[in-house]
Design an enzyme around this catalytic site. Structure first.
Site, PDB file in Angstrom:
ATOM      1  N   GLU A  98       0.842  -1.199   0.000  1.00 37.33           N
ATOM      2  CA  GLU A  98       0.000   0.000   0.000  1.00 37.33           C
ATOM      3  C   GLU A  98       0.876   1.247   0.000  1.00 37.33           C
ATOM      4  OE1 GLU A  98      -2.415   1.574  -0.815  1.00 37.33           O
ATOM      5  OE2 GLU A  98      -4.060   1.381   0.603  1.00 37.33           O
ATOM      6  N   ASP A  99       0.338   2.335  -0.508  1.00 41.33           N
ATOM      7  CA  ASP A  99       1.101   3.585  -0.521  1.00 41.33           C
ATOM      8  C   ASP A  99       1.077   4.291   0.835  1.00 41.33           C
ATOM      9  OD1 ASP A  99      -1.592   4.197  -0.723  1.00 41.33           O
ATOM     10  OD2 ASP A  99      -1.419   5.432  -2.517  1.00 41.33           O
ATOM     11  N   ASP A 102      -3.990   5.911   6.309  1.00 46.35           N
ATOM     12  CA  ASP A 102      -4.476   7.183   6.832  1.00 46.35           C
ATOM     13  C   ASP A 102      -5.479   6.880   7.954  1.00 46.35           C
ATOM     14  OD1 ASP A 102      -4.938   9.943   6.887  1.00 46.35           O
ATOM     15  OD2 ASP A 102      -6.440   9.864   5.322  1.00 46.35           O
ATOM     16  N   PHE A 151      -1.575  16.271   3.592  1.00 49.48           N
ATOM     17  CA  PHE A 151      -1.925  15.573   2.360  1.00 49.48           C
ATOM     18  C   PHE A 151      -0.697  15.566   1.463  1.00 49.48           C
ATOM     19  CE2 PHE A 151      -3.724  14.798  -1.791  1.00 49.48           C
ATOM     20  CZ  PHE A 151      -4.599  13.766  -1.502  1.00 49.48           C
ATOM     21  N   ARG A 164       1.359  12.064  -9.734  1.00 47.40           N
ATOM     22  CA  ARG A 164       1.847  10.701  -9.466  1.00 47.40           C
ATOM     23  C   ARG A 164       3.295  10.499  -9.927  1.00 47.40           C
ATOM     24  NH1 ARG A 164      -2.530   7.471  -7.889  1.00 47.40           N
ATOM     25  NH2 ARG A 164      -4.498   7.850  -8.938  1.00 47.40           N
TER      26      ARG A 164
HETATM   27  P1  5GP Z   1      -7.453   5.202   4.559  1.00 43.26           P
HETATM   28  O1  5GP Z   1      -8.528   4.235   4.220  1.00 43.26           O
HETATM   29  O2  5GP Z   1      -6.364   4.633   5.412  1.00 43.26           O
HETATM   30  O3  5GP Z   1      -8.043   6.479   5.165  1.00 43.26           O
HETATM   31  O4  5GP Z   1      -6.851   5.746   3.220  1.00 43.26           O
HETATM   32  C1  5GP Z   1      -6.097   5.014   2.389  1.00 43.26           C
HETATM   33  C2  5GP Z   1      -6.072   5.629   1.009  1.00 43.26           C
HETATM   34  O5  5GP Z   1      -6.395   7.027   1.014  1.00 43.26           O
HETATM   35  C3  5GP Z   1      -4.685   5.548   0.439  1.00 43.26           C
HETATM   36  O6  5GP Z   1      -4.478   4.356  -0.244  1.00 43.26           O
HETATM   37  C4  5GP Z   1      -4.658   6.752  -0.491  1.00 43.26           C
HETATM   38  O7  5GP Z   1      -5.198   6.394  -1.732  1.00 43.26           O
HETATM   39  C5  5GP Z   1      -5.573   7.752   0.164  1.00 43.26           C
HETATM   40  N1  5GP Z   1      -4.804   8.742   0.945  1.00 43.26           N
HETATM   41  C6  5GP Z   1      -4.740   8.852   2.284  1.00 43.26           C
HETATM   42  N2  5GP Z   1      -3.937   9.874   2.643  1.00 43.26           N
HETATM   43  C7  5GP Z   1      -3.469  10.398   1.501  1.00 43.26           C
HETATM   44  C8  5GP Z   1      -2.564  11.474   1.214  1.00 43.26           C
HETATM   45  O8  5GP Z   1      -2.002  12.169   2.070  1.00 43.26           O
HETATM   46  N3  5GP Z   1      -2.312  11.697  -0.121  1.00 43.26           N
HETATM   47  C9  5GP Z   1      -2.893  10.978  -1.113  1.00 43.26           C
HETATM   48  N4  5GP Z   1      -2.554  11.302  -2.369  1.00 43.26           N
HETATM   49  N5  5GP Z   1      -3.737   9.962  -0.873  1.00 43.26           N
HETATM   50  C10 5GP Z   1      -4.020   9.680   0.418  1.00 43.26           C
END
Ligand code: 5GP
Length: 176
Positions: A98-99, A102, A151, A164
């Site tokens: 995963e990238d 959050d 972000f 990207r």
């Molecule tokens: P979560 O479900 O943990 O809230 O979010 C996961 C997804 O939200 C990540 O895979 C990503 O796609 C997006 N995301 C969360 N934080 C960021 C951020 O700071 N930048 C970007 N570009 N995407 C984010």
């Protein structure tokens, strides 16, 4: 009209060093075994491609796409699979790539969903973690960098599909 600006958080070399460290750690842990990397589209493609080239163990790769923020920067809390894996993961050693974690909602959902398919093992590697924003308890098995609540874009991460291709990771500020 929106004007955006960004500030470098993690440079190309710093990321490359940490990816190499993660790959060494994962290679040692999975020594003698084959792992199936499950790359979460689209944000994790750059990380997954760099990581897999550093791994010293045999790997396969598959891709899954889940709903994310769409055009907003706040999580909706709703997770759904947009593109599923091509084949069964039953009995396989799975490493979700995963990238960023959050709120934790996406990986909490994905982990439960993939565990129901009866893999031999399932772990998670994330390049970035924003623990301050967690809504559900979730701890990745491997993490590149813990970052503050900003972000970020670049190295695969987007805002409305832009940024990207940036080699580093940047904090994005939006001025309206
Ligand atoms: P979560 O479900 O943990 O809230 O979010 C996961 C997804 O939200 C990540 O895979 C990503 O796609 C997006 N995301 C969360 N934080 C960021 C951020 O700071 N930048 C970007 N570009 N995407 C984010």
């Amino acid at each position: 009209m929106k004007k955006s600006n960004r500030k470098l958080l993690l440079g190309e070399e710093e990321i490359a060093c940490r990816v190499a460290e993660l790959a060494a750690e994962i290679s040692a842990e999975y020594e003698g075994r084959k792992v199936l990397l499950v790359c979460v589209l689209k944000g994790a493609v750059v990380f997954a491609s760099d990581l897999m080239r550093r791994l010293k163990i045999p790997v396969e790769i598959d891709f899954i796409a889940v709903s994310s923020y769409g055009s907003d920067t706040a999580s909706s809390g709703v997770v759904r699979i947009l593109k599923d894996l091509d084949s069964s993961i039953q009995g396989k050693e799975i490493l979700i790539v995963e990238d960023i974690v959050d709120t934790g909602l996406t990986l909490d959902y994905l982990r439960k969903n993939l565990l129901s398919r009866k893999p031999k093992s399932l772990k998670v590697v994330t390049l970035l973690d924003k623990p301050a924003r967690r809504q559900v308890e979730f701890t990745p098995d491997y993490c590149g960098f813990e970052i503050p609540d900003h972000f970020v874009v670049g190295y695969g991460l987007d805002f409305n599909e832009d940024y990207r291709q940036l080699p580093g990771i940047h904090i994005l500020n939006l001025e309206f």
